[in-house]
Scaffold this motif. Structure first.
Motif, PDB file in Angstrom:
ATOM      1  N   MET A   1       0.826  -1.203   0.000  1.00  0.00           N
ATOM      2  CA  MET A   1       0.000   0.000   0.000  1.00  0.00           C
ATOM      3  C   MET A   1       0.868   1.263   0.000  1.00  0.00           C
ATOM      4  N   SER A   2       2.000   1.189   0.690  1.00  0.00           N
ATOM      5  CA  SER A   2       2.855   2.375   0.805  1.00  0.00           C
ATOM      6  C   SER A   2       3.491   2.767  -0.518  1.00  0.00           C
ATOM      7  N   ILE A   3       3.634   1.810  -1.449  1.00  0.00           N
ATOM      8  CA  ILE A   3       4.233   2.127  -2.763  1.00  0.00           C
ATOM      9  C   ILE A   3       3.175   2.050  -3.869  1.00  0.00           C
ATOM     10  N   HIS A   4       1.902   2.084  -3.459  1.00  0.00           N
ATOM     11  CA  HIS A   4       0.778   2.174  -4.404  1.00  0.00           C
ATOM     12  C   HIS A   4       0.699   0.950  -5.328  1.00  0.00           C
ATOM     13  N   LEU A   5       0.872  -0.223  -4.739  1.00  0.00           N
ATOM     14  CA  LEU A   5       0.682  -1.486  -5.454  1.00  0.00           C
ATOM     15  C   LEU A   5      -0.455  -2.258  -4.796  1.00  0.00           C
ATOM     16  N   LYS A   6      -1.378  -2.719  -5.612  1.00  0.00           N
ATOM     17  CA  LYS A   6      -2.469  -3.532  -5.107  1.00  0.00           C
ATOM     18  C   LYS A   6      -2.127  -5.008  -5.295  1.00  0.00           C
ATOM     19  N   PRO A   7      -2.476  -5.874  -4.345  1.00  0.00           N
ATOM     20  CA  PRO A   7      -2.126  -7.297  -4.484  1.00  0.00           C
ATOM     21  C   PRO A   7      -3.170  -8.085  -5.260  1.00  0.00           C
ATOM     22  N   LEU A   8      -2.697  -9.041  -6.019  1.00  0.00           N
ATOM     23  CA  LEU A   8      -3.549 -10.144  -6.459  1.00  0.00           C
ATOM     24  C   LEU A   8      -3.526 -11.148  -5.321  1.00  0.00           C
ATOM     25  N   ILE A   9      -4.655 -11.365  -4.681  1.00  0.00           N
ATOM     26  CA  ILE A   9      -4.706 -12.276  -3.541  1.00  0.00           C
ATOM     27  C   ILE A   9      -4.831 -13.700  -4.066  1.00  0.00           C
ATOM     28  N   GLN A  10      -3.681 -14.338  -4.266  1.00  0.00           N
ATOM     29  CA  GLN A  10      -3.671 -15.746  -4.675  1.00  0.00           C
ATOM     30  C   GLN A  10      -3.681 -16.588  -3.403  1.00  0.00           C
ATOM     31  N   LEU A  11      -4.752 -17.267  -3.153  1.00  0.00           N
ATOM     32  CA  LEU A  11      -4.918 -18.040  -1.925  1.00  0.00           C
ATOM     33  C   LEU A  11      -4.108 -19.323  -2.045  1.00  0.00           C
ATOM     34  N   SER A  12      -2.871 -19.237  -1.569  1.00  0.00           N
ATOM     35  CA  SER A  12      -1.940 -20.354  -1.658  1.00  0.00           C
ATOM     36  C   SER A  12      -0.848 -20.120  -0.616  1.00  0.00           C
ATOM     37  N   PHE A  13      -0.049 -21.183  -0.253  1.00  0.00           N
ATOM     38  CA  PHE A  13      -0.341 -22.583  -0.550  1.00  0.00           C
ATOM     39  C   PHE A  13      -0.905 -23.208   0.723  1.00  0.00           C
ATOM     40  N   MET A  14      -0.770 -24.498   0.931  1.00  0.00           N
ATOM     41  CA  MET A  14      -1.461 -25.141   2.035  1.00  0.00           C
ATOM     42  C   MET A  14      -0.621 -25.107   3.313  1.00  0.00           C
ATOM     43  N   PRO A  15      -1.119 -24.468   4.372  1.00  0.00           N
ATOM     44  CA  PRO A  15      -0.428 -24.539   5.667  1.00  0.00           C
ATOM     45  C   PRO A  15      -0.330 -25.996   6.120  1.00  0.00           C
ATOM     46  N   LYS A  16       0.798 -26.360   6.716  1.00  0.00           N
ATOM     47  CA  LYS A  16       1.018 -27.766   7.065  1.00  0.00           C
ATOM     48  C   LYS A  16      -0.023 -28.284   8.046  1.00  0.00           C
ATOM     49  N   GLU A  17      -0.584 -27.388   8.872  1.00  0.00           N
ATOM     50  CA  GLU A  17      -1.610 -27.826   9.825  1.00  0.00           C
ATOM     51  C   GLU A  17      -2.881 -28.275   9.129  1.00  0.00           C
ATOM     52  N   LEU A  18      -3.058 -27.854   7.883  1.00  0.00           N
ATOM     53  CA  LEU A  18      -4.255 -28.221   7.126  1.00  0.00           C
ATOM     54  C   LEU A  18      -3.973 -29.250   6.043  1.00  0.00           C
TER      55      LEU A  18
ATOM     56  N   SER B   1      -3.034 -32.397   3.645  1.00  0.00           N
ATOM     57  CA  SER B   1      -3.313 -33.841   3.628  1.00  0.00           C
ATOM     58  C   SER B   1      -2.050 -34.658   3.448  1.00  0.00           C
ATOM     59  N   ASP B   2      -0.973 -34.046   2.922  1.00  0.00           N
ATOM     60  CA  ASP B   2       0.282 -34.765   2.675  1.00  0.00           C
ATOM     61  C   ASP B   2       1.447 -33.827   3.000  1.00  0.00           C
ATOM     62  N   LEU B   3       2.095 -34.073   4.134  1.00  0.00           N
ATOM     63  CA  LEU B   3       3.182 -33.194   4.564  1.00  0.00           C
ATOM     64  C   LEU B   3       4.400 -33.289   3.659  1.00  0.00           C
ATOM     65  N   ASN B   4       4.494 -34.346   2.876  1.00  0.00           N
ATOM     66  CA  ASN B   4       5.663 -34.555   2.013  1.00  0.00           C
ATOM     67  C   ASN B   4       5.482 -33.981   0.614  1.00  0.00           C
ATOM     68  N   LYS B   5       4.287 -33.504   0.295  1.00  0.00           N
ATOM     69  CA  LYS B   5       4.047 -32.944  -1.052  1.00  0.00           C
ATOM     70  C   LYS B   5       4.430 -31.467  -1.045  1.00  0.00           C
ATOM     71  N   THR B   6       5.681 -31.218  -1.420  1.00  0.00           N
ATOM     72  CA  THR B   6       6.197 -29.853  -1.403  1.00  0.00           C
ATOM     73  C   THR B   6       6.900 -29.545  -2.715  1.00  0.00           C
ATOM     74  N   THR B   7       7.073 -28.256  -3.000  1.00  0.00           N
ATOM     75  CA  THR B   7       7.839 -27.824  -4.154  1.00  0.00           C
ATOM     76  C   THR B   7       8.591 -26.557  -3.798  1.00  0.00           C
ATOM     77  N   PHE B   8       9.612 -26.232  -4.586  1.00  0.00           N
ATOM     78  CA  PHE B   8      10.539 -25.123  -4.387  1.00  0.00           C
ATOM     79  C   PHE B   8      11.600 -25.473  -3.345  1.00  0.00           C
ATOM     80  N   TYR B   9      12.736 -24.776  -3.467  1.00  0.00           N
ATOM     81  CA  TYR B   9      13.846 -24.987  -2.538  1.00  0.00           C
ATOM     82  C   TYR B   9      13.432 -24.582  -1.122  1.00  0.00           C
TER      83      TYR B   9
END
Length: 831
Positions: free
Chosen positions: A407-424, A426-434
């Motif tokens: 907001m301070s630099i006048h950028l609006k977010p695209l709210i991409q609802l991602s990714f899955m918190p581990k507490e929710l 279904s598979d703790l081992n399904k991950t991607t990225f370093y």
């Protein structure tokens, strides 16, 4: 496994030679009229040539004479193959096509005498790395040089056995063709003998003698090879496959199969399916691992003894664009500048990094975007979800810090609802990225709904309903990709996940704009089917997206059932040979979405780059700025956004390298230096709002009484790079994929200007100005300390030129002479 091959050099019809790269498994006995030279690049091959078997290892060479029967076995060896038509090179010797050669480094104690051939292969590949003028003549010369090497070092007398073999080639060809055409009919040797009007004993001896294998064994091998294809490409039963391919019953098929492959057909099919070889998409492919291929790099050492002038084009060519009578008084259309709709950064957590914040401030100050796309606003690194005593708790401290900064630099977010918190998850081992994101579906949809409802309410409470209604929402990233990445492995499960998320957000506030997930559309992987199925689901369940959210990269990622030859330990991609792939892609995606009968909704391109690879070395070169400039101007405003991915090379998708210029995707380097691609957007931002004229090479606009011209000298990469091969591209030498001898002069005649004195200001980016990679090379290409970096930062600015011109008779001629891959901005304004 059968042979896969790809022609890496496409010679003109006048060149009597072809060069392929092969990935080999098993190639059945065959022959051809042309000579064939094989050079092993990786692995080991077993080749049976005229009845004798040889083992070839790395950099070994073997020549297969005309009509020599040969068979090859390997475990995915990679090799270069040259096919030579000697009949078309007989200007000096009419008997050339009948000569024989003994050229086999695996049986020779003198490896050095093969270096002339290795040199020729390497030089041909280098000469054809790009489509330079005059290359055809060098190719022709190299063909004769290769023949000279063969004649000098490897010619042998043609034996009577060879002559006899060639005498019977016509009959052998008929026999092999008969077998291939009738293999499924379970014919007998007597049927074949009758077709050839020969006795059975004579034909049996003839086949055994000239093919080096008994007829029954050869026929069985042919039937097995077809049966293997059916095993991997169909779900037919073993019994059905056996009968279909000429076996009398399944028991004989299983017995022959087990003898050949040392396992049962059912086991073979199961094993290959587990390896992903029967999947419609590459389930085990992670595009983050894409690396350009470097098999051919092993050849570069054979170029060392040649005079550089042989393969360097010393003469510069100047192409011209001449366009007179351009009326500046009649604009073609108003421009919306949709490229400024979206910028991007890797993940929400990066918005808290002070270095990345500085880059975003610089970007906003000099260009000024409206929205920003990023991943992971709900991921564990944002510390959103915890569970205490079995009860879920939600925390938005880091989220608020990130959004407050935007907001301070006048950028609006695209709210991409991602990714899955581990507490929710279904598979703790399904991950991607370093720095890993969990990309599994929720264990309980009800808990995901609780999070989305609470999060949406929090955003409205903190930022106000008026502000939040200007933010687009979506859920997830690239669900079309394999389960090893972002996909769920079950499309209907994802569609249900989308629907639940859509309804939860709309329950909190029906006016919030909710679009499709980010969709990576790649034609050769069939993603249009996924798009069609997704939209059909949303129509049926009344959750139609209010914008489409698309990704484009030019990589051609091989599908599993059609893998390219160079896939080995890491994934690799090739690139389009056509220069207008991006334009065609836009046309394709617009056509698909139009055919779905959706409401008139925006099409946001929220990720866009030349390649998915974070390690393709040409990403740092002037090719990138010129590629973006060309494609942006050629497709200006055709989509509702052009979100270049990504802001910076400082991405946590892969492990960060030690080198600054490592082929990253960013507009900025990891330490915040502006890369040349920054200036493509900077120049575009200075364009006016009225389009005067646009064609290949130039783009003219008007702003009040001033005129803006962007010119560019785009040079497409050669076919070798298009095949995915770097060959002799190195950290400090990255332009061999391009014909850098081609300059471009653009001559434009502007008419209907007001007479008077005008100021012309030009900014230009090329290898000497505005490209921090090229400036780093000119500084010695050594690691930089902080003082060096600050110096480079100060030097890395566009070139600048200013002049005054007097306009009379309402006409002004503007000329720009562009270096290869240069982009140039000019503004003409009255004084």
């Amino acid at each position: 496994m059968l042979e896969e091959r790809h022609e890496i050099i496409e010679f003109s019809p006048n060149i009597p030679l072809k060069i392929f790269m092969h990935k080999l498994g098993f190639v059945a006995r065959h022959w051809h009229k042309s000579l064939e030279l094989l050079m092993v690049l990786e692995g080991t091959i077993e080749i049976t040539l005229d009845g004798t078997t040889y083992m070839l290892n790395g950099e070994d060479i073997i020549l297969i004479n005309s009509n020599s029967i040969h068979e090859i076995h390997s475990e995915s060896a990679v090799m270069i193959a040259l096919q030579i038509d000697l009949a078309r090179m007989n200007q000096f010797d009419n008997s050339l096509e009948n000569l024989s050669f003994d050229c086999n480094s695996s049986t020779s104690s003198d490896s050095g005498k093969f270096n002339g051939i290795r040199f020729t292969i390497a030089t041909m590949i280098r000469e054809n790395a790009h489509n330079a003028k005059g290359a055809e003549y060098k190719n022709y010369a190299l063909c004769y040089y290769l023949v000279s090497e063969l004649l000098s070092n490897f010619q042998v007398p043609t034996t009577e056995a060879m002559k006899t073999q060639q005498k019977y080639m016509v009959r052998l060809t008929r026999i092999i063709n008969y077998i291939q055409e009738h293999y499924a009919e379970n014919f007998s040797l007597s049927d074949l003998a009758e077709s050839e009007q020969l006795s059975v004993p004579y034909l049996s001896n003839f086949f055994d003698k000239h093919m080096g294998i008994k007829f029954s064994q050869y026929y069985t091998n042919v039937k097995l090879s077809h049966a293997v294809n059916d095993l991997l490409s169909s779900d037919d039963s073993i019994e059905a496959i056996a009968i279909k391919n000429g076996f009398t019953e399944s028991h004989s098929f299983v017995r022959c199969f087990k003898k050949r492959y040392e396992m049962l057909p059912s086991t073979y099919r199961k094993d290959k399916k587990m390896q992903g070889l029967n999947a419609p998409t590459p389930e085990n492919l992670n595009y983050l691992l894409i690396e350009p291929s470097s098999y051919l790099h092993k050849l570069t050492k054979y170029l060392g003894n040649i005079d550089e002038s042989f393969y360097n084009t010393s003469r510069e060519y100047t192409d011209e664009i001449n366009r007179s009578s351009i009326s500046v008084a009649s604009p073609m259309k108003e421009l919306k500048h949709t490229f400024k709709k979206f910028t991007t950064v890797g993940r929400a957590k990066e918005l808290l990094n002070s270095n990345i914040q500085s880059m975003l401030r610089d970007l906003q100050e000099h260009i000024g975007y409206e929205y920003i796309k990023f991943h992971g606003i709900l991921s564990d690194d944002m510390m959103v979800v915890s569970r205490t005593g079995g009860k879920l708790q939600f925390h938005y401290v880091l989220v608020d810090m990130a959004l407050d900064f935007l907001m301070s630099i006048h950028l609006k977010p695209l709210i991409q609802l991602s990714f899955m918190p581990k507490e929710l998850a279904s598979d703790l081992n399904k991950t991607t990225f370093y720095s890993a994101f969990n990309t599994s579906p929720p264990k309980e949809f009800s808990e995901w709904e609780l999070l989305i409802e609470d999060f949406t309410k929090h955003l409205i409470e903190r930022y106000g309903i008026k502000e939040v209604l200007t933010w687009p929402f979506c859920v997830w990233n690239e669900p079309v990709t394999p389960k090893s990445m972002f996909g769920f492995g079950n499309d209907n499960l994802f569609f249900r996940f989308y629907e639940i998320t859509y309804r939860t957000v709309k329950k909190v506030c029906p006016e919030i704009i909710f679009g499709s997930p980010s969709i990576l559309y790649m034609e050769n992987l069939g993603s249009d089917i996924w798009i069609r199925n997704f939209v059909a689901y949303t129509k049926k369940h009344n959750c139609i997206p209010e914008f489409m959210n698309m990704h484009y990269y030019s990589d051609i990622i091989p599908s599993v059932n059609n893998q390219n030859f160079y896939i080995a330990h890491a994934a690799s991609s090739s690139f389009p040979k056509r220069t207008d792939d991006f334009s065609l892609w836009i046309g394709s995606i617009r056509k698909i979405i139009s055919s779905l009968n959706l409401p008139d909704i925006p099409i946001y391109l929220t990720e866009w780059n030349f390649t998915l690879s974070h390690r393709n070395l040409i990403n740092d070169t002037c090719f990138k700025s010129c590629y973006i400039m060309k494609n942006l101007l050629k497709n200006y405003d055709r989509l509702d956004s052009f979100g270049y991915w990504s802001l910076t090379d400082l991405l946590e998708e892969n492990a960060l390298p030690d080198t600054l210029f490592h082929g990253g995707l960013g507009i900025y380097t990891m330490n915040g230096l502006r890369k040349n691609v920054f200036y493509a957007f900077y120049f575009a931002n200075m364009l006016g709002n009225e389009l005067i004229m646009a064609e290949d090479g130039y783009f003219i606009t008007r702003k009040e009484d001033c005129y803006q011209i962007i010119t560019y000298n785009y040079i497409h990469y050669g076919n070798l790079f298009a095949s995915g091969e770097l060959f002799d591209i190195t950290e400090t030498s990255r332009y061999s994929a391009f014909d850098i001898s081609r300059r471009l002069q653009v001559n434009l005649g502007l008419e209907q200007l007001e007479n008077g004195r005008y100021e012309i200001i030009e900014y230009f980016v090329n290898r000497e100005h505005g490209s921090c990679y090229d400036l780093w090379i000119s500084m010695g290409g050594v690691p930089l300390n902080p003082q060096d970096t600050n110096l480079l930062r100060g030097l890395c600015v566009p070139g600048y030129h200013k002049e005054y011109r007097l306009v009379e008779k309402n006409t002004l001629s503007y000329t720009a002479l562009l270096e290869p891959l240069e982009i140039r901005f000019a503004e003409i304004k009255p004084v």
